[in-house]
Design a protein around this motif. Structure first.
Motif, PDB file in Angstrom:
ATOM      1  N   TRP A 164       3.398   9.369  12.064  1.00 35.59           N
ATOM      2  CA  TRP A 164       3.273   8.793  13.410  1.00 35.59           C
ATOM      3  C   TRP A 164       4.157   9.507  14.429  1.00 35.59           C
ATOM      4  CZ3 TRP A 164       2.998   6.239   8.834  1.00 35.59           C
ATOM      5  CH2 TRP A 164       1.885   5.436   8.602  1.00 35.59           C
ATOM      6  N   HIS A 197       1.401  -8.955   7.058  1.00 40.38           N
ATOM      7  CA  HIS A 197       0.590  -7.736   6.932  1.00 40.38           C
ATOM      8  C   HIS A 197      -0.250  -7.828   5.664  1.00 40.38           C
ATOM      9  CE1 HIS A 197      -0.690  -3.763   7.873  1.00 40.38           C
ATOM     10  NE2 HIS A 197       0.028  -3.129   6.972  1.00 40.38           N
ATOM     11  N   GLU A 203      -2.829   5.842  -1.428  1.00 41.42           N
ATOM     12  CA  GLU A 203      -2.211   6.599  -0.340  1.00 41.42           C
ATOM     13  C   GLU A 203      -1.162   7.547  -0.919  1.00 41.42           C
ATOM     14  OE1 GLU A 203      -2.241   7.067   2.979  1.00 41.42           O
ATOM     15  OE2 GLU A 203      -0.353   8.162   2.787  1.00 41.42           O
ATOM     16  N   LEU A 233       5.015   6.629   0.675  1.00 41.27           N
ATOM     17  CA  LEU A 233       5.665   6.077   1.868  1.00 41.27           C
ATOM     18  C   LEU A 233       5.682   4.555   1.896  1.00 41.27           C
ATOM     19  CD1 LEU A 233       3.409   6.623   5.033  1.00 41.27           C
ATOM     20  CD2 LEU A 233       2.605   6.421   2.714  1.00 41.27           C
ATOM     21  N   ASP A 234       4.885   3.923   1.040  1.00 37.91           N
ATOM     22  CA  ASP A 234       4.899   2.462   0.980  1.00 37.91           C
ATOM     23  C   ASP A 234       5.593   1.951  -0.286  1.00 37.91           C
ATOM     24  OD1 ASP A 234       3.458   2.120   3.428  1.00 37.91           O
ATOM     25  OD2 ASP A 234       1.618   2.669   2.359  1.00 37.91           O
ATOM     26  N   HIS A 292      -1.126  10.136   4.591  1.00 40.92           N
ATOM     27  CA  HIS A 292      -0.346  10.085   5.834  1.00 40.92           C
ATOM     28  C   HIS A 292       0.821  11.048   5.673  1.00 40.92           C
ATOM     29  CE1 HIS A 292      -2.540   6.232   6.202  1.00 40.92           C
ATOM     30  NE2 HIS A 292      -2.300   6.306   7.497  1.00 40.92           N
ATOM     31  N   TRP A 314      -7.575  -2.964   4.478  1.00 42.41           N
ATOM     32  CA  TRP A 314      -6.269  -2.328   4.243  1.00 42.41           C
ATOM     33  C   TRP A 314      -5.419  -3.154   3.288  1.00 42.41           C
ATOM     34  CZ3 TRP A 314      -5.957   2.471   4.211  1.00 42.41           C
ATOM     35  CH2 TRP A 314      -4.733   3.134   4.265  1.00 42.41           C
ATOM     36  N   ARG A 315      -4.119  -2.918   3.263  1.00 46.79           N
ATOM     37  CA  ARG A 315      -3.290  -3.397   2.158  1.00 46.79           C
ATOM     38  C   ARG A 315      -2.686  -4.784   2.395  1.00 46.79           C
ATOM     39  NH1 ARG A 315       2.278  -1.562   2.197  1.00 46.79           N
ATOM     40  NH2 ARG A 315       2.967  -1.398   4.343  1.00 46.79           N
TER      41      ARG A 315
HETATM   42  C1  BMA Z   1      -0.405   1.335   7.900  1.00 46.85           C
HETATM   43  C2  BMA Z   1       0.531   0.206   7.538  1.00 46.85           C
HETATM   44  C3  BMA Z   1       1.833   0.819   7.158  1.00 46.85           C
HETATM   45  C4  BMA Z   1       1.633   1.817   6.020  1.00 46.85           C
HETATM   46  C5  BMA Z   1       0.562   2.837   6.374  1.00 46.85           C
HETATM   47  C6  BMA Z   1       0.229   3.783   5.243  1.00 46.85           C
HETATM   48  O1  BMA Z   1      -1.618   0.840   8.349  1.00 46.85           O
HETATM   49  O2  BMA Z   1       0.012  -0.520   6.464  1.00 46.85           O
HETATM   50  O3  BMA Z   1       2.708  -0.207   6.738  1.00 46.85           O
HETATM   51  O4  BMA Z   1       2.839   2.500   5.771  1.00 46.85           O
HETATM   52  O5  BMA Z   1      -0.605   2.164   6.774  1.00 46.85           O
HETATM   53  O6  BMA Z   1      -0.233   3.120   4.118  1.00 46.85           O
END
Ligand code: BMA
Length: 378
Positions: free
Chosen positions: A141, A343, A91, A103-104, A130, A331-332
């Motif tokens: 967002w 998460h 990302e 951003l992460d 993003h 996802w992560r």
């Molecule tokens: C989202 C979450 C957020 C993250 C974003 C970009 O789904 O995982 O915490 O910042 O993706 O990786």
């Protein structure tokens, strides 16, 4: 029949029945007709392999996991199932500002190293972006309308070009030790049919979105001459083909047709909905000679410890059509410091879903990195 018409028929028969070799077909089909040999090979190999296999992917897998960060050679998938994923999602949000960290919290210089490692071991790289809101300065967002202002003629257009320059600078650094540019499935402006990102459905018209996507491709490919990308289109859940294609920028701009689905994948009862969508993606992709994929998926925090074998796998393998996707990515695994991680998508060491994940990994159709039968770049 007059000889002239018979001749014409004969010629069209030859045209229809002669299959040019795969390479020349795909060369002309790719968004980038100057795509590097490795990028073309990736497309061709994914396109062949998807008839037998589905590659498993995960976001940020090498950078951190639940309770750990930046440990060479580690991923939660490796800890639990003995292999890294076959597809690595990364990302680049905040690259647009020239930041050193995304951003992460992932340092771009380290990300480049992990991308190189994954590539050298034969894995597939995909990148999402993003980007922050160019008008308000808020996050991706922040739904302040912004798309028209970054298109040509818009107030923030030149700033947007600078953002794309920084994306390009980053992508140019993705080079293997022997100088190959590392092919990337680039997946900008995803989930555009929802309205949670500033490029979403209620924040710009379909035409504006088409222009945004096409402009991004043309800037990277034609202006910056970046030739190691395959371009992915990935809406969120959708109702039917028309809905899926509403913001599709066109066959000239997309190589991979995917979609992101979390909601219809959390229990077996919703499988029909999931299958209908995945089959639609496969059908639309195949009609266009594109590659279908499940670009984002998963069940956050795995409250069901048999989710991978009882929900995910039966969904992916539901029909002869669904199993023709090239890859499925989750996802992560956020780097939780507490005892109650909330998460994550791949079970971590000691998690109750670990043994189920091993069974998933052992399924003959599902490929992790060490199962890859060939180097995807030759
Ligand atoms: C989202 C979450 C957020 C993250 C974003 C970009 O789904 O995982 O915490 O910042 O993706 O990786």
């Amino acid at each position: 029949m007059k000889p002239f018409f018979a001749g014409l028929l004969y010629i069209s028969f030859i045209t229809l029945s002669c299959q040019p070799d795969v390479d020349s077909t795909t060369t002309s089909m790719l968004v980038d007709e100057n795509a590097t040999a490795e990028t073309r090979a990736l497309f061709n190999n994914l396109n062949q392999m998807r008839l037998e296999y589905i590659l498993f992917g995960a976001q940020d897998a090498l950078a951190y996991g639940v309770h750990w960060k930046r440990e060479p050679g580690r991923s939660d998938a490796m800890d639990v199932a003995g292999s890294h994923p076959a597809v690595y999602g990364w990302e680049i949000g905040h690259i647009e500002h020239g930041n050193e960290v995304n951003l992460d919290g992932v340092r771009f210089s380290e990300m480049i190293g992990w991308i190189k490692e994954g590539y050298e071991r034969g894995g597939v790289i995909t990148i999402s972006w993003h980007a922050d809101n160019p008008v308000s300065g808020g996050s991706a967002w922040d739904t302040t309308p912004a798309v028209s202002s970054i298109l040509p003629g818009g107030k923030h257009h030149s700033m947007f070009n600078e953002w794309l320059d920084r994306v390009g600078e980053f992508l140019r650094q993705l080079q293997s030790d022997n100088g190959e540019m590392i092919p990337v499935i680039f997946r900008p402006w995803h989930e555009m049919n929802g309205s949670w990102f500033w490029w979403g459905r209620e924040l710009c018209s379909p035409e504006e979105f088409h222009r945004l996507y096409r402009y991004t491709v043309k800037y990277l490919r034609d202006h910056l001459e970046i030739n190691h990308l395959l371009y992915a289109y990935s809406p969120d859940r959708f109702s039917d083909e028309e809905d899926y294609l509403e913001r599709y920028p066109g066959d000239k701009y997309v190589d991979i047709l995917g979609y992101d689905d979390y909601g219809s994948l959390i229990c077996a009862e919703r499988r029909d909905v999931f299958v209908r969508q995945l089959e639609t993606v496969v059908r639309i992709a195949e009609e266009r000679n594109k590659i279908p994929a499940l670009t984002e998926s998963g069940f956050n925090a795995l409250p069901d410890s048999t989710w991978y074998t009882q929900v995910y796998l039966p969904g992916l393998l539901a029909t002869d059509v669904t199993r023709r996707i090239a890859y499925a990515q989750v996802w992560r695994n956020a780097n939780a410091k507490t005892d109650h991680p909330n998460h994550f998508y791949v079970p971590y060491k000691g998690h109750p879903a670990a043994s189920d994940f091993i069974q998933f990994r052992n399924h003959p159709v599902i490929l992790f990195e060490d199962d890859l039968p060939l180097r995807l770049y030759d």
